[in-house]
Write a protein that holds these residues in place. Structure first.
Motif, PDB file in Angstrom:
ATOM      1  N   LEU A   1     -25.628  50.499  98.436  1.00 56.97           N
ATOM      2  CA  LEU A   1     -26.686  49.949  97.581  1.00 56.97           C
ATOM      3  C   LEU A   1     -26.177  48.743  96.804  1.00 56.97           C
ATOM      4  O   LEU A   1     -26.903  47.761  96.615  1.00 56.97           O
ATOM      5  N   GLU A   2     -24.914  48.820  96.335  1.00 55.28           N
ATOM      6  CA  GLU A   2     -24.319  47.694  95.606  1.00 55.28           C
ATOM      7  C   GLU A   2     -24.262  46.456  96.497  1.00 55.28           C
ATOM      8  O   GLU A   2     -24.591  45.346  96.063  1.00 55.28           O
ATOM      9  N   VAL A   3     -23.832  46.666  97.743  1.00 57.43           N
ATOM     10  CA  VAL A   3     -23.748  45.546  98.699  1.00 57.43           C
ATOM     11  C   VAL A   3     -25.127  44.959  98.948  1.00 57.43           C
ATOM     12  O   VAL A   3     -25.310  43.731  98.941  1.00 57.43           O
TER      13      VAL A   3
ATOM     14  N   SER B   1     -18.115  36.027  95.897  1.00 59.53           N
ATOM     15  CA  SER B   1     -16.768  36.590  95.936  1.00 59.53           C
ATOM     16  C   SER B   1     -16.820  38.113  95.739  1.00 59.53           C
ATOM     17  O   SER B   1     -16.142  38.863  96.451  1.00 59.53           O
ATOM     18  N   HIS B   2     -17.644  38.524  94.786  1.00 55.53           N
ATOM     19  CA  HIS B   2     -17.806  39.958  94.500  1.00 55.53           C
ATOM     20  C   HIS B   2     -18.404  40.671  95.713  1.00 55.53           C
ATOM     21  O   HIS B   2     -17.988  41.781  96.057  1.00 55.53           O
ATOM     22  N   LEU B   3     -19.365  40.004  96.363  1.00 54.65           N
ATOM     23  CA  LEU B   3     -20.012  40.576  97.551  1.00 54.65           C
ATOM     24  C   LEU B   3     -18.993  40.761  98.679  1.00 54.65           C
ATOM     25  O   LEU B   3     -18.971  41.816  99.326  1.00 54.65           O
ATOM     26  N   GLU B   4     -18.164  39.749  98.906  1.00 53.92           N
ATOM     27  CA  GLU B   4     -17.163  39.838  99.966  1.00 53.92           C
ATOM     28  C   GLU B   4     -16.187  40.981  99.704  1.00 53.92           C
ATOM     29  O   GLU B   4     -15.803  41.711 100.623  1.00 53.92           O
ATOM     30  N   HIS B   5     -15.822  41.132  98.426  1.00 52.57           N
ATOM     31  CA  HIS B   5     -14.907  42.222  98.047  1.00 52.57           C
ATOM     32  C   HIS B   5     -15.549  43.582  98.325  1.00 52.57           C
ATOM     33  O   HIS B   5     -14.915  44.474  98.914  1.00 52.57           O
ATOM     34  N   LYS B   6     -16.821  43.742  97.911  1.00 49.69           N
ATOM     35  CA  LYS B   6     -17.521  45.014  98.097  1.00 49.69           C
ATOM     36  C   LYS B   6     -17.771  45.289  99.577  1.00 49.69           C
ATOM     37  O   LYS B   6     -17.694  46.439 100.039  1.00 49.69           O
ATOM     38  N   LYS B   7     -18.060  44.235 100.340  1.00 49.13           N
ATOM     39  CA  LYS B   7     -18.275  44.387 101.788  1.00 49.13           C
ATOM     40  C   LYS B   7     -16.988  44.860 102.466  1.00 49.13           C
ATOM     41  O   LYS B   7     -17.027  45.738 103.334  1.00 49.13           O
ATOM     42  N   SER B   8     -15.874  44.255 102.074  1.00 47.96           N
ATOM     43  CA  SER B   8     -14.586  44.642 102.648  1.00 47.96           C
ATOM     44  C   SER B   8     -14.266  46.095 102.319  1.00 47.96           C
ATOM     45  O   SER B   8     -13.779  46.846 103.167  1.00 47.96           O
ATOM     46  N   GLU B   9     -14.577  46.463 101.069  1.00 49.12           N
ATOM     47  CA  GLU B   9     -14.342  47.840 100.622  1.00 49.12           C
ATOM     48  C   GLU B   9     -15.186  48.815 101.436  1.00 49.12           C
ATOM     49  O   GLU B   9     -14.692  49.849 101.909  1.00 49.12           O
ATOM     50  N   LEU B  10     -16.459  48.460 101.626  1.00 48.00           N
ATOM     51  CA  LEU B  10     -17.373  49.317 102.390  1.00 48.00           C
ATOM     52  C   LEU B  10     -16.964  49.380 103.856  1.00 48.00           C
ATOM     53  O   LEU B  10     -16.965  50.452 104.468  1.00 48.00           O
TER      54      LEU B  10
END
Length: 259
Positions: A38-40, A145-154
């Motif tokens: 959902l965050e992504v 940048s935050h999106l890329e970080h969260k995407k990588s995490e997911l």
């Protein structure tokens, strides 16, 4: 393969408890992901919105620049008209013609003043929009940048758990197929109505797991006999004895470790 009608009550209890263990394991995997999907999704929407807004503002700047150019051209035309009317005043035959030309000159001067005022307002609008674009660009960079970080995490979590989740989902379907429709419907109903998704629990220290309500001794004996499906009168959960639960947990742990 035996049909569901040929299953004993004990077999049904084992099957429904196995299903619970599998579904609980799937829940654990999905809980690891938590709110990340959902965050992504929210970040993707926010980034798209910021991009769209910046593009619109940049398009607005182009329109305003064209409008300023048009106003400047109009000022040049008004100045040329003033020169023309002023020149004509030198050859007028009477005051009426002179006054008429004077009014034309005054009108052109007013048009120039109006155009200059509008140009000034448009330039101020440009500066304001440029500030918004700069702020939006900075925010867009942060959010991207935050999106890329969260995407990588997911992606990392999905890569780590995708195989196990797919295997368990398939196993869940297999076990559901072994359980009679009425019992499965009860399991699904209970599971969706409780917060932790536990529809089948074992007896631990005289009470249903996760509950402070003691199960009467006679009921405990009946549960241990495995001759009928018994539910907790307080929570509605299906109850199994601790020995059966331990045996099935060990069996399922072996299954999970083989993935």
């Amino acid at each position: 393969m035996a049909t569901t009608k040929e299953l004993s009550v004990e077999d049904k209890l084992r099957a429904i408890y196995d299903l619970q263990l599998i579904d609980s394991r799937i829940d654990e995997i999905r809980n690891v992901r938590g709110e990340l999907p959902l965050e992504v999704e929210d970040l993707e929407d926010e980034v798209a919105g910021l991009k769209s807004r910046s593009e619109k503002l940049k398009a607005d700047l182009d329109v305003i620049e064209e409008q300023i150019k048009a106003k400047k051209n109009a000022i040049d035309e008004h100045k040329e008209a003033i020169k023309k009317y002023t020149k004509q005043q030198e050859t007028v035959r009477n005051n009426r013609e002179f006054n008429s030309l004077t009014k034309e000159v005054e009108f052109q001067e007013l048009e120039i003043q109006l155009a200059e005022k509008q140009i000034k307002e448009m330039k101020a609008s440009i500066e304001y929009k440029k500030q918004i674009i700069a702020t939006s660009s900075e925010k867009l960079a942060q959010k991207s940048s935050h999106l890329e970080h969260k995407k990588s995490e997911l992606d990392a979590i999905m890569a780590e758990t995708a195989k196990e989740e797919a295997f368990l989902t398939e196993k869940s379907a297999e076990f559901q197929a072994q359980i009679e429709e009425r019992l499965l419907a009860a399991y699904t109903r209970i599971r969706t109505s409780v917060r932790n998704g536990l529809a089948v629990v074992s007896i631990e220290r005289g009470a249903s797991a996760g509950s402070f309500f003691t199960i009467p001794p006679q009921t405990q004996v009946e549960i241990a006999a495995r001759k009928k499906i018994i539910t907790d009168e307080h929570s509605g959960r299906i109850l199994v004895d601790s020995v059966l639960a331990e045996e099935e947990r060990e069996k399922m742990e072996n299954l999970f470790s083989s993935i």
